[in-house]
Design an enzyme around this catalytic site. Structure first.
Site, mmCIF file in Angstrom:
data_model
loop_
_atom_site.group_PDB
_atom_site.id
_atom_site.type_symbol
_atom_site.label_atom_id
_atom_site.label_comp_id
_atom_site.label_asym_id
_atom_site.label_seq_id
_atom_site.Cartn_x
_atom_site.Cartn_y
_atom_site.Cartn_z
ATOM 1 N N ASP A 139 24.555 30.481 -40.138
ATOM 2 C CA ASP A 139 25.364 29.510 -40.854
ATOM 3 C C ASP A 139 25.810 30.124 -42.178
ATOM 4 O O ASP A 139 25.312 31.171 -42.590
ATOM 5 C CB ASP A 139 24.605 28.195 -41.067
ATOM 6 N N ASP A 173 20.061 23.666 -39.773
ATOM 7 C CA ASP A 173 19.296 22.931 -40.781
ATOM 8 C C ASP A 173 19.184 21.442 -40.505
ATOM 9 O O ASP A 173 18.272 20.787 -40.975
ATOM 10 C CB ASP A 173 19.891 23.155 -42.181
ATOM 11 N N ASP A 184 21.444 19.999 -35.260
ATOM 12 C CA ASP A 184 21.310 21.400 -34.855
ATOM 13 C C ASP A 184 20.122 21.618 -33.921
ATOM 14 O O ASP A 184 19.976 22.696 -33.345
ATOM 15 C CB ASP A 184 21.117 22.300 -36.089
#
Length: 790
Positions: free
Chosen positions: A314, A544, A548
């Site tokens: 990410d 996070d 996800d």
């Protein structure tokens, strides 16, 4: 006089009260019961297996089958001690498997714990509090300060500040008013609103996430390797056992001698400590990683790190600092950077949690001005107006109005240069968040300037991305941000390649096609992981938020970043305690060390199990009797297999590229080493049989020490891919070797549980094994190189 701030604080309550007056009467009790029957309760179904069933499943697999067969035969022969030892090994492996499976259930439990227990609902024209499980689509509910949203809802009135961090991982709450959709699990931080339920239970975003977590699974390469090794050994040794029985029947061996022979052959073929060694090696790796700030939640993730060839990282907080900073100040005519920042700071909250206001005040503090206006009043950001404002007086005491907000809105309010809109567009095209600041008399605002903010890359990101590339791991950025913003950060950290535009993830996408996947929704990360895995890649995924969790669970190496929610952490295989990629790089390096240790033990197991079954067959042909008893084979298992677990601590060289389990080549290498040991054992046994004239008891003791000494010789040749003297074994490997040799020698010389042998015979056999190791090593090096065992 009532301040602007006070008016702002009262506004949500007033709007909620107004909305409440217009609230429909809601469903009737009868309608609610009907819909509850149709849609089911607003709860996630309990799909957890009964603990007893989970435990029983651990005893239904190839290795347990072989151990169970050995236990039955030992009991049938009245060998209760041996049966107890083998049963203990069986239970030990089962307990380890149960521990691993508990991780998925922990993730679901964490998800369930986040759901609201009660909800305020309007039924039949009256508000009432009911269990959240009884909510149905169409219900009218009230969202109040501190409440957890109980289902997916669409706001119909009022204004609230929603904290969706446990869903999305984003720490900044969002302002929500009529028409905004929010989801089960969000927390109301401020205000009050009325909403209509749009989905409940498994049909909510939360429920779909939980279902994906439950079904998301990819078999670990470690488990697959164990199964393939066991399958190959079982097939090979099964054939040997059939031939043993056939030959024993042919020479008319009594049945009471055939049964112990079969039991010995079965015990010889079981790689009993293989699963335990995999677990031990991974546990030691996990312990080493914990000291580096990486906490593995599944031991298999340590091994998967060695095989990972694609990392989906990410952007925010991993590649960037996750801290907005003022990047550019574009003053208009009549203003300079310092004064633009000073004006913007007056229209920013002091000490609040807004990261934009914090960044602006920090930048203004670094460039102070002496003639800044004096603040009279401040009005916080209004999402409807898309700006905040302040009332102040200048140095001459004249009233000043200062506004800060979306560039298009502020530019439209103030007297602006013709180039202002173009300058704002240019900055936005570079991926910056652009705000405009205007100041002046309330009726004659003038545009002071533009401020561009960004989340800058971490100082170490470029070097770590380059290091991962050198290790053979391709890093791709997966972010929900706009393509322009993502592309700038990607270029800064060395991710060169195309940007995949926001769109549904293709089924056949490959990591080589794009360096950046922008505008990706959390639920699309799961599809991206699956697409990469379908292309044959071992995938690492950073995440996070709760959304996800499915992707983290599906990835071979799910990585929860340092700011992740509890749900994401429980779904991931590893949790980073520090931001950035440093922990991931450490995991890759440590994983490859662990892989090499496990590879050594696996080679060793194949070598041992190859030679032991064939040696039994050759001994039967040479002597007409079993040259090893079940008791001797149990001793070999305990001393050899379990002391051999010390290879999990060995000094090894990690490979420079991602590892892969090439079981065919590995089996070929192990068999080759096994055949070499078989020649050595057969030669010494023949010497004892035909030259020394040992009777069967002494021959069995000789066969026992031959297996032990030969296994030690091949362990040292197998542990090093180069020549055996190229690296020093770990202290635990040396200690276990000495212990194995001492135990075997003491038992053989002392005649404990076997016929005694002379000291010179034991010593000579040991010396012959040492010479054999050197000769075999000369053959091993080119063979391993040809098979790609590195």
């Amino acid at each position: 006089m009532t301040s602007v701030t006070a008016r702002e604080k009262s506004r949500p309550a007033e709007s909620a009260a107004t909305a409440a007056d217009k609230v429909p009467s809601g469903l009737t009790d009868e309608e609610a019961r009907s819909r509850l029957a149709k849609f089911g309760p607003n709860a996630m179904p309990d799909t957890a297996l009964h603990p007893l069933r989970m435990a029983l499943e651990k005893f239904w697999a190839p290795v347990p089958w072989m151990l169970e067969a050995a236990v039955v035969l030992e009991v049938a022969l009245g060998k209760d001690v041996e049966a107890g030892i083998i049963a203990g090994l069986l239970v030990f492996n089962a307990v380890l498997g149960l521990f691993q499976e508990s991780r998925a259930q922990a993730t679901l439990a964490a998800l369930k714990s986040r759901l609201a227990l009660n909800a305020s609902v309007r039924r039949g024209g009256a508000w009432k509090t009911i269990p959240a499980a009884e909510l149905v689509p169409g219900d009218v509910v009230k969202l109040s300060l501190g409440a957890v949203v109980a289902a997916d809802v669409r706001l119909t009135g009022g204004e609230v500040l929603l904290d969706q961090s446990m869903l999305t991982g984003e720490s900044v709450p969002i302002e929500a008013g009529a028409g905004v959709q929010t989801y089960a699990g969000a927390l109301v931080r401020r205000g009050e609103a009325v909403a209509e339920v749009t989905a409940t239970g498994a049909h909510t975003k939360f429920g779909r996430t939980a279902e994906l977590v439950r079904t998301a699974h990819v078999g670990s390469t470690q488990q697959k390797a164990v199964l393939r090794v066991v399958r190959n050994l079982a097939a090979f040794n099964g054939a040997v056992i059939v031939l043993l029985v056939a030959y024993a029947w042919l020479i008319k061996m009594p049945l009471d001698e055939i049964i112990p022979l079969v039991l010995t052959a079965i015990l010889a073929s079981i790689p009993v400590a293989l699963p335990a060694t995999f677990t031990l090696a991974s546990a030691l790796g996990a312990r080493a990683l914990a000291k580096l700030g990486v906490l593995p939640t599944r031991l298999s993730a340590v091994d998967e790190a060695a095989s990972m060839d694609v990392l989906c990282s990410d952007k925010t907080g991993t590649l960037t600092l996750n801290a907005l900073t003022v990047t550019t100040v574009h003053p208009m005519s009549g203003f300079d950077e310092a004064h633009v920042l000073a004006l913007a700071a007056l229209a920013s909250s002091d000490g609040g949690q807004d990261p934009v206001d914090g960044a602006i005040r920090a930048a203004a503090a670094s460039k102070p001005v002496s003639d800044a206006p004096r603040l009279i009043n401040f009005a916080a950001f209004d999402p409807a107006k898309k700006m905040s404002e302040a009332t102040a007086t200048d140095s001459a005491g004249n009233p000043q109005r200062i506004v800060k907000g979306a560039s298009a809105v502020v530019i439209g309010l103030a007297q602006s240069a013709p180039t202002a809109a173009a300058a704002a567009s240019e900055l936005e095209a570079k991926g910056f968040r652009v705000l405009a600041i205007a100041a002046g008399p309330p009726a004659a605002l003038k545009l002071a300037g533009l401020i561009a903010l960004s989340d800058p890359p971490r100082p170490d990101s470029a070097a770590l991305v380059s290091e991962l590339h050198g290790l053979g791991v391709r890093t791709v950025m997966v972010t929900g941000d706009a393509p322009a913003t993502a592309a700038i950060v990607a270029k800064a950290v060395g991710l060169d390649g195309a940007v995949c535009p926001p769109a549904p993830i293709p089924d056949a996408v490959h990591p080589e096609q794009f360096a950046v996947f922008a505008g990706v929704l959390p639920e699309d990360k799961y599809k991206l992981v699956k697409a990469f895995q379908n292309g044959g890649h071992t995938v690492g995924m950073c995440g996070d938020g709760a959304n996800d969790a499915p992707a983290l669970r599906q990835a071979q190496m799910g990585i929860a970043v340092s700011t992740a929610t509890d749900v994401a952490k429980s779904a991931a295989g590893m949790v980073l305690t520090q931001p950035g990629l440093a922990g991931i790089v450490a995991a890759v390096k440590e994983g490859r060390v662990i892989f090499q240790r496990i590879l050594s033990y696996t080679l060793n197991s194949i070598t041992k199990k190859t030679v032991q079954g064939l040696f039994l067959a050759i001994g039967l042909v040479m002597t007409g009797q079993a040259i090893l008893t079940p008791l001797l084979m149990v001793l070999i298992m305990i001393t050899g297999d379990f002391l051999g677990m010390s290879l999990a601590t060995d000094n090894v060289r990690p490979s420079p590229t991602p590892n892969a389990w090439r079981i065919g080549n590995l089996t070929a290498g192990g068999v080759m080493m096994g055949l070499g040991e078989l020649i050595f054992c057969t030669a010494i046994l023949a010497f004892g049989t035909y030259r020394m004239g040992f009777e069967i008891g002494a021959l069995r003791t000789l066969a026992f020490i031959l297996i032990v000494f030969g296994n030690q010789a091949t362990m040292y040749t197998n542990r090093e891919r180069r020549h055996l003297w190229s690296s020093r074994p770990s202290i635990w490997v040396i200690i276990s070797s000495v212990a194995d040799l001492m135990i075997a020698s003491t038992l053989a010389i002392g005649g404990i549980a076997m016929t005694p042998l002379p000291v010179w015979t034991v010593g000579g056999t040991l010396a012959a094994a040492a010479a054999f190791a050197v000769i075999l090593d000369l053959v091993k090096v080119p063979t391993f190189r040809r098979l790609g065992i590195i």
